[in-house]
Design an enzyme around this catalytic site. Structure first.
Site, PDB file in Angstrom:
ATOM      1  N   SER A 183      -5.927   7.459   2.262  1.00  0.00           N
ATOM      2  CA  SER A 183      -6.234   6.480   1.477  1.00  0.00           C
ATOM      3  C   SER A 183      -5.167   5.190   1.688  1.00  0.00           C
ATOM      4  O   SER A 183      -5.535   3.970   1.347  1.00  0.00           O
ATOM      5  CB  SER A 183      -6.242   6.771  -0.067  1.00  0.00           C
ATOM      6  OG  SER A 183      -4.839   7.292  -0.315  1.00  0.00           O
ATOM      7  N   ASP A 423       0.748   4.373 -10.603  1.00  0.00           N
ATOM      8  CA  ASP A 423       0.585   4.865  -9.175  1.00  0.00           C
ATOM      9  C   ASP A 423       1.488   4.141  -8.267  1.00  0.00           C
ATOM     10  O   ASP A 423       1.613   2.854  -8.382  1.00  0.00           O
ATOM     11  CB  ASP A 423      -0.737   4.316  -8.708  1.00  0.00           C
ATOM     12  CG  ASP A 423      -1.108   4.455  -7.526  1.00  0.00           C
ATOM     13  OD1 ASP A 423      -0.411   4.815  -6.586  1.00  0.00           O
ATOM     14  OD2 ASP A 423      -2.459   4.149  -7.079  1.00  0.00           O
ATOM     15  N   HIS A 426       0.083   3.900  -3.601  1.00  0.00           N
ATOM     16  CA  HIS A 426      -0.635   2.768  -3.021  1.00  0.00           C
ATOM     17  C   HIS A 426      -0.207   1.564  -2.980  1.00  0.00           C
ATOM     18  O   HIS A 426       0.985   1.474  -3.737  1.00  0.00           O
ATOM     19  CB  HIS A 426      -2.042   2.912  -3.569  1.00  0.00           C
ATOM     20  CG  HIS A 426      -2.756   4.246  -3.316  1.00  0.00           C
ATOM     21  ND1 HIS A 426      -2.824   5.304  -4.333  1.00  0.00           N
ATOM     22  CD2 HIS A 426      -3.555   4.881  -2.262  1.00  0.00           C
ATOM     23  CE1 HIS A 426      -3.553   6.372  -3.909  1.00  0.00           C
ATOM     24  NE2 HIS A 426      -3.868   6.092  -2.798  1.00  0.00           N
TER      25      HIS A 426
END
Ligand SMILES: *[C@@H]1O[C@H](CO)[C@@H](O)[C@H](O)[C@H]1NC(C)=O
Ligand SMILES: *[C@@H]1O[C@H](CO)[C@@H](O)[C@H](O)[C@H]1NC(C)=O
Ligand SMILES: *[C@@H]1O[C@H](CO)[C@@H](O)[C@H](O)[C@H]1NC(C)=O
Ligand SMILES: *[C@@H]1O[C@H](CO)[C@@H](O)[C@H](O)[C@H]1NC(C)=O
Ligand SMILES: *[C@@H]1O[C@H](CO)[C@@H](O)[C@H](O)[C@H]1NC(C)=O
Length: 444
Positions: A183, A423, A426
């Site tokens: 990802s 998060d 990312h």
């Protein structure tokens, strides 16, 4: 899990478990990525005789190797047999020019600093990119401090080639550019699509539905910018782009054939792989094992096998016909005590980069970097390194933290403690991955 904190007072233990919970809850909610272990096991392996296996072989007709999927299981698991991947055979010594980025010029573009530049950045608007992901659109999800969009990477001894979208399209004319990985790599792909799409009229571009291979097409240039989900590079039980939240990772350590049959036809390839190997031991299912007998190995050992199978493929590339890039580890900012001693948070509420030159956090594993260095240096002219680790280490401010879409409803106790579900893995867009793509452009 080892309780190595046992002798310390209770508070750090609680913080530790809390942090694990935090990481787990982010990643558990995240369909496209992982659970990370903060302290992966580099378990000592002792006295195992080494044998070498030739990777990427189609096995004998009498037993067709089954393709792994998310339902694959191990019949039984035994100790690691010590098998390694033999891949250097078809490497002929080559002169040290061409191919690899650094040798094209004397300047190390990966060594430098972030400079605030709100006149040339961001390179596109978040809201104007129709292909933006809700996991990365931080402004849309409530982030109001936008400085993370305004930083330019300035190498110490030279300048990066200035991003020019038309020039980039000319380089891509008639070609397939493919990102292959996890990802983080998908974030870089979305960044590339957002950087490129604005100059293509609406009716001359298209995006194929989300699948293992997702394709952005630009008609006028007869070019595509694609993403292939292959988080472990080799074939694995986690290759489903949506349903890959599995207890056990099972890989075929000796084969990239399934994925290579897709990426083989690309002209420019950008690979990454790292965080998926940081989740504890991995099950190995060698192509020669007919009865699904697995072996177990620590994450880094397994990554080394996978890198070997990938490198064997890469060693056959003709660099005049195909450009291959490998993106190094993407750093995480899970523990703010690493840049702010005494602090027990994470990337949440960080608004500016770290300005300590050479800062390196514990999320970027040095033994892994050494292993990758080793593989890539043998591939020398075949693969260009995008060494984004150091420059991204500085960007504690670049992660979505709470400003993204989460897949499951957040509980009141999470909402009352934002760091608990942040998060810090990312990257927001526009942001850090745009610079990774400027580096791709720089080397093309
Ligand atoms: C850029 O930042 C400076 C200082 O923060 C500010 O004065 C200026 O208005 C900003 N320019 C733009 C175009 O946002
Ligand atoms: C982004 O949008 C603003 C106005 O909303 C505009 O002034 C600016 O030029 C846009 N930037 C880009 C890179 O398109
Ligand atoms: C378009 O690009 C593909 C390669 O991606 C090539 O095979 C094909 O010939 C190209 N078509 C045209 C019309 O240039
Ligand atoms: C598991 O092992 C048994 C015998 O050891 C074998 O008959 C069976 O096919 C194996 N299962 C798989 C999925 O390979
Ligand atoms: C990437 O850069 C770091 C320093 O930031 C260096 O230690 C490492 O060897 C480099 N890795 C590769 C693969 O070039």
């Amino acid at each position: 899990m080892k309780l190595w904190n046992r002798k310390k007072p209770h508070f750090p233990v609680l913080v530790f478990f809390f942090s694990l919970f935090l990481v787990f809850s982010i990643l558990h909610n995240e369909r496209s990525i992982l659970q990370i272990q903060d302290h992966p096991d580099h378990a000592p392996r002792h006295h195992i005789p080494v044998t070498y296996v030739k990777p990427n072989r189609l096995t004998h007709q009498n037993h067709v190797t089954e393709v792994l999927d998310r339902f694959s299981t191990c019949n039984s698991t035994r100790e690691y047999s010590g098998r390694k991947i033999a891949w250097t055979d078809n490497l002929t010594p080559e002169p040290l020019h061409g191919g690899r980025g650094e040798s094209l010029e004397s300047c190390d573009v990966f060594s430098g600093k972030w400079v605030y530049d709100n006149s040339s950045y961001p390179l596109y608007n978040e809201s104007e990119c129709p292909y933006m992901s809700d996991q990365l659109a931080c402004h849309k999800h409530g982030r109001s401090d936008l400085d993370y969009q305004y930083w330019r990477w300035q190498p110490h001894n030279c300048n990066l080639k200035r991003w020019n979208v038309i020039d980039m399209w000319e380089k891509l004319r008639g070609k397939r550019l493919m990102f292959v990985g996890d990802s983080l790599n998908r974030g870089q792909w979305i960044s590339m699509v957002c950087l490129l799409q604005s100059v293509i009229p609406k009716d001359k571009r298209s995006m194929s539905p989300n699948a293992a291979l997702t394709i952005f097409r630009a008609e006028e240039y007869n070019a595509t910018v694609e993403f292939l989900w292959a988080p472990l590079l080799v074939e694995s039980n986690s290759d489903d782009p949506v349903n890959h939240r599995l207890e056990d990772r099972i890989i075929r350590p000796d084969s990239v054939l399934k994925h290579a049959s897709i990426w083989e036809n690309a002209d420019i390839l950008i690979f990454n792989s790292y965080l998926w190997w940081r989740q504890g031991p991995v099950k190995l299912l060698w192509s020669t094992e007919a009865n699904s007998v697995c072996e177990e190995l620590d994450g880094m050992g397994a990554m080394e096998l996978a890198m070997g199978a990938w490198a064997e493929w890469a060693s056959k590339v003709d660099p005049l016909k195909k450009r291959v890039f490998f993106v190094t580890m993407s750093p995480t900012h899970l523990w703010s005590r690493e840049w702010k001693p005494g602090n027990e948070g994470n990337c949440y509420s960080e608004k500016s980069p770290i300005d300590l030159e050479g800062y390196w956090g514990s999320g970027s594993d040095l033994p892994t970097m050494n292993m990758v260095d080793n593989v890539l240096s043998k591939l020398n002219s075949k693969v260009s390194v995008l060494n984004i680790t150091q420059l991204s280490e500085y960007r504690k401010d670049g992660h979505p933290s709470i400003y993204r879409k989460f897949w499951e409803a957040l509980k009141p106790e999470q909402l009352s403690n934002p760091a608990s579900y942040s998060d810090c893995i990312h990257w927001c867009l526009p942001g850090v991955p745009d610079v990774w793509n400027e580096l791709v452009y720089h080397f093309l």
